[in-house]
Design a protein around this motif. Structure first.
Motif, PDB file in Angstrom:
ATOM      1  N   ARG A  43    -115.451  57.109  28.088  1.00  0.00           N
ATOM      2  CA  ARG A  43    -115.558  55.939  28.960  1.00  0.00           C
ATOM      3  C   ARG A  43    -114.705  54.802  28.424  1.00  0.00           C
ATOM      4  NH1 ARG A  43    -121.629  55.847  31.328  1.00  0.00           N
ATOM      5  NH2 ARG A  43    -121.633  58.057  31.871  1.00  0.00           N
ATOM      6  N   PHE A  44    -114.291  53.951  29.328  1.00  0.00           N
ATOM      7  CA  PHE A  44    -113.421  52.833  28.998  1.00  0.00           C
ATOM      8  C   PHE A  44    -113.953  52.059  27.788  1.00  0.00           C
ATOM      9  CE2 PHE A  44    -111.503  48.676  29.471  1.00  0.00           C
ATOM     10  CZ  PHE A  44    -110.225  48.958  29.908  1.00  0.00           C
ATOM     11  N   GLN A  45    -115.233  51.718  27.827  1.00  0.00           N
ATOM     12  CA  GLN A  45    -115.814  50.919  26.750  1.00  0.00           C
ATOM     13  C   GLN A  45    -115.819  51.675  25.417  1.00  0.00           C
ATOM     14  OE1 GLN A  45    -116.474  47.618  27.257  1.00  0.00           O
ATOM     15  NE2 GLN A  45    -116.599  47.563  25.025  1.00  0.00           N
ATOM     16  N   ASP A  46    -115.928  53.012  25.462  1.00  0.00           N
ATOM     17  CA  ASP A  46    -115.843  53.808  24.225  1.00  0.00           C
ATOM     18  C   ASP A  46    -114.522  53.541  23.511  1.00  0.00           C
ATOM     19  OD1 ASP A  46    -118.269  55.050  24.915  1.00  0.00           O
ATOM     20  OD2 ASP A  46    -117.272  56.840  25.719  1.00  0.00           O
ATOM     21  N   TYR A  47    -113.443  53.550  24.290  1.00  0.00           N
ATOM     22  CA  TYR A  47    -112.117  53.338  23.699  1.00  0.00           C
ATOM     23  C   TYR A  47    -111.982  51.921  23.154  1.00  0.00           C
ATOM     24  CZ  TYR A  47    -111.006  57.627  26.238  1.00  0.00           C
ATOM     25  OH  TYR A  47    -110.996  58.907  26.723  1.00  0.00           O
ATOM     26  N   ASP A  49    -114.386  49.977  22.097  1.00  0.00           N
ATOM     27  CA  ASP A  49    -115.221  49.865  20.899  1.00  0.00           C
ATOM     28  C   ASP A  49    -114.595  50.564  19.697  1.00  0.00           C
ATOM     29  OD1 ASP A  49    -117.066  48.488  22.449  1.00  0.00           O
ATOM     30  OD2 ASP A  49    -118.426  50.213  22.659  1.00  0.00           O
ATOM     31  N   GLN A  50    -114.068  51.751  19.890  1.00  0.00           N
ATOM     32  CA  GLN A  50    -113.541  52.529  18.771  1.00  0.00           C
ATOM     33  C   GLN A  50    -112.172  52.058  18.294  1.00  0.00           C
ATOM     34  OE1 GLN A  50    -115.408  54.640  17.067  1.00  0.00           O
ATOM     35  NE2 GLN A  50    -117.004  54.092  18.517  1.00  0.00           N
ATOM     36  N   ARG A  55    -108.151  45.245  26.625  1.00  0.00           N
ATOM     37  CA  ARG A  55    -108.506  45.938  27.860  1.00  0.00           C
ATOM     38  C   ARG A  55    -107.290  46.199  28.756  1.00  0.00           C
ATOM     39  NH1 ARG A  55    -113.972  45.944  27.795  1.00  0.00           N
ATOM     40  NH2 ARG A  55    -114.441  46.297  29.988  1.00  0.00           N
ATOM     41  N   ASN A  56    -106.378  45.228  28.843  1.00  0.00           N
ATOM     42  CA  ASN A  56    -105.200  45.417  29.697  1.00  0.00           C
ATOM     43  C   ASN A  56    -104.291  46.518  29.154  1.00  0.00           C
ATOM     44  OD1 ASN A  56    -104.497  43.670  27.521  1.00  0.00           O
ATOM     45  ND2 ASN A  56    -102.730  42.915  28.676  1.00  0.00           N
ATOM     46  N   ILE A  57    -104.175  46.589  27.834  1.00  0.00           N
ATOM     47  CA  ILE A  57    -103.343  47.634  27.227  1.00  0.00           C
ATOM     48  C   ILE A  57    -104.003  48.990  27.421  1.00  0.00           C
ATOM     49  CG2 ILE A  57    -102.445  48.530  25.034  1.00  0.00           C
ATOM     50  CD1 ILE A  57    -102.067  45.597  24.175  1.00  0.00           C
ATOM     51  N   LEU A  58    -105.311  49.057  27.198  1.00  0.00           N
ATOM     52  CA  LEU A  58    -106.032  50.310  27.405  1.00  0.00           C
ATOM     53  C   LEU A  58    -105.915  50.772  28.847  1.00  0.00           C
ATOM     54  CD1 LEU A  58    -107.868  52.616  26.555  1.00  0.00           C
ATOM     55  CD2 LEU A  58    -109.822  51.078  26.902  1.00  0.00           C
ATOM     56  N   SER A  59    -106.079  49.875  29.768  1.00  0.00           N
ATOM     57  CA  SER A  59    -105.977  50.225  31.188  1.00  0.00           C
ATOM     58  C   SER A  59    -104.612  50.838  31.495  1.00  0.00           C
ATOM     59  CB  SER A  59    -106.214  48.985  32.039  1.00  0.00           C
ATOM     60  OG  SER A  59    -106.157  49.308  33.405  1.00  0.00           O
ATOM     61  N   ALA A  60    -103.557  50.228  30.962  1.00  0.00           N
ATOM     62  CA  ALA A  60    -102.198  50.745  31.187  1.00  0.00           C
ATOM     63  C   ALA A  60    -102.021  52.119  30.545  1.00  0.00           C
ATOM     64  CB  ALA A  60    -101.167  49.761  30.633  1.00  0.00           C
ATOM     65  N   ARG A  61    -102.552  52.313  29.331  1.00  0.00           N
ATOM     66  CA  ARG A  61    -102.410  53.606  28.658  1.00  0.00           C
ATOM     67  C   ARG A  61    -103.189  54.694  29.384  1.00  0.00           C
ATOM     68  NH1 ARG A  61     -99.376  50.692  27.603  1.00  0.00           N
ATOM     69  NH2 ARG A  61     -98.507  50.011  25.629  1.00  0.00           N
ATOM     70  N   LEU A  62    -104.407  54.391  29.820  1.00  0.00           N
ATOM     71  CA  LEU A  62    -105.191  55.383  30.563  1.00  0.00           C
ATOM     72  C   LEU A  62    -104.499  55.752  31.868  1.00  0.00           C
ATOM     73  CD1 LEU A  62    -108.779  54.002  29.916  1.00  0.00           C
ATOM     74  CD2 LEU A  62    -107.823  56.153  29.036  1.00  0.00           C
TER      75      LEU A  62
END
Length: 171
Positions: A43-47, A49-50, A55-62
């Motif tokens: 889940r988004f929040q797992d990434y 947290d770990q 959030r914007n970078i994670l969203s782009a990578r996912l």
């Protein structure tokens, strides 16, 4: 003068599997997202947290990893979204293990922070090595690059066997 394309900007213009692979997973957050998915994040929040990733970078990578078919995105009840490795993503396991083992040996020579073990036996996995078809271990000097079936003319010329020059006796 003819201008050449900027291959860093357009890796698909290169006749190179490595450049194309790096275009998909070469940015360091991308491989860390794949690693965390192997470790059980879905889940988004797992990434967040770990990894401590923005959030914007994670969203782009996912988005990039799902678009490339490395991860699949599924929506569950209540609008929850989960990410899972596809077969293409699971095929990255040897790449991650090789980088981890290289990092343990050369970038973090103290005690390894993570030990990968065989789930069945509980024993640490062996170091990855390159092997010939007959099982022999191979080192960098044992390998030669030859043009493959998808090579263009420029690559064929670059990888063509060099002519052996004979040195005259006494020369």
């Amino acid at each position: 003068m003819t201008s050449r394309p900027d291959h860093r900007q357009d890796p698909l213009s290169r006749n190179c599997s490595l450049a194309r692979a790096l275009d998909i997973v070469g940015e360091w957050w991308s491989l860390l997202v794949v690693r965390e998915t192997f470790f059980g994040a879905h889940r988004f929040q797992d990434y967040v947290d770990q990894l401590g990733i923005a959030r914007n970078i994670l969203s782009a990578r996912l988005k990039r990893l799902t678009g490339a078919g490395v991860l699949s995105r599924t929506e569950g009840e209540g609008g929850s979204v989960e990410y899972r490795l596809t077969a293409k993503g699971e095929a990255l396991m040897p790449v991650l293990v090789a980088l981890l083992q290289w990092g343990d040996a050369h970038a973090n020579p103290d005690l390894p922070p993570v030990v990968l073990v065989d789930r069945l036996k509980g024993q640490p996995i062996a170091p990855l090595t390159l092997r010939a078809a007959d099982g022999r271990d191979l080192g960098p000097r044992d390998i030669r690059a030859l043009p493959g079936p998808g090579a263009d003319e420029r690559l064929r010329e670059r990888l063509a066997p060099r002519r052996m020059t004979r040195v005259a006796d006494g020369a």
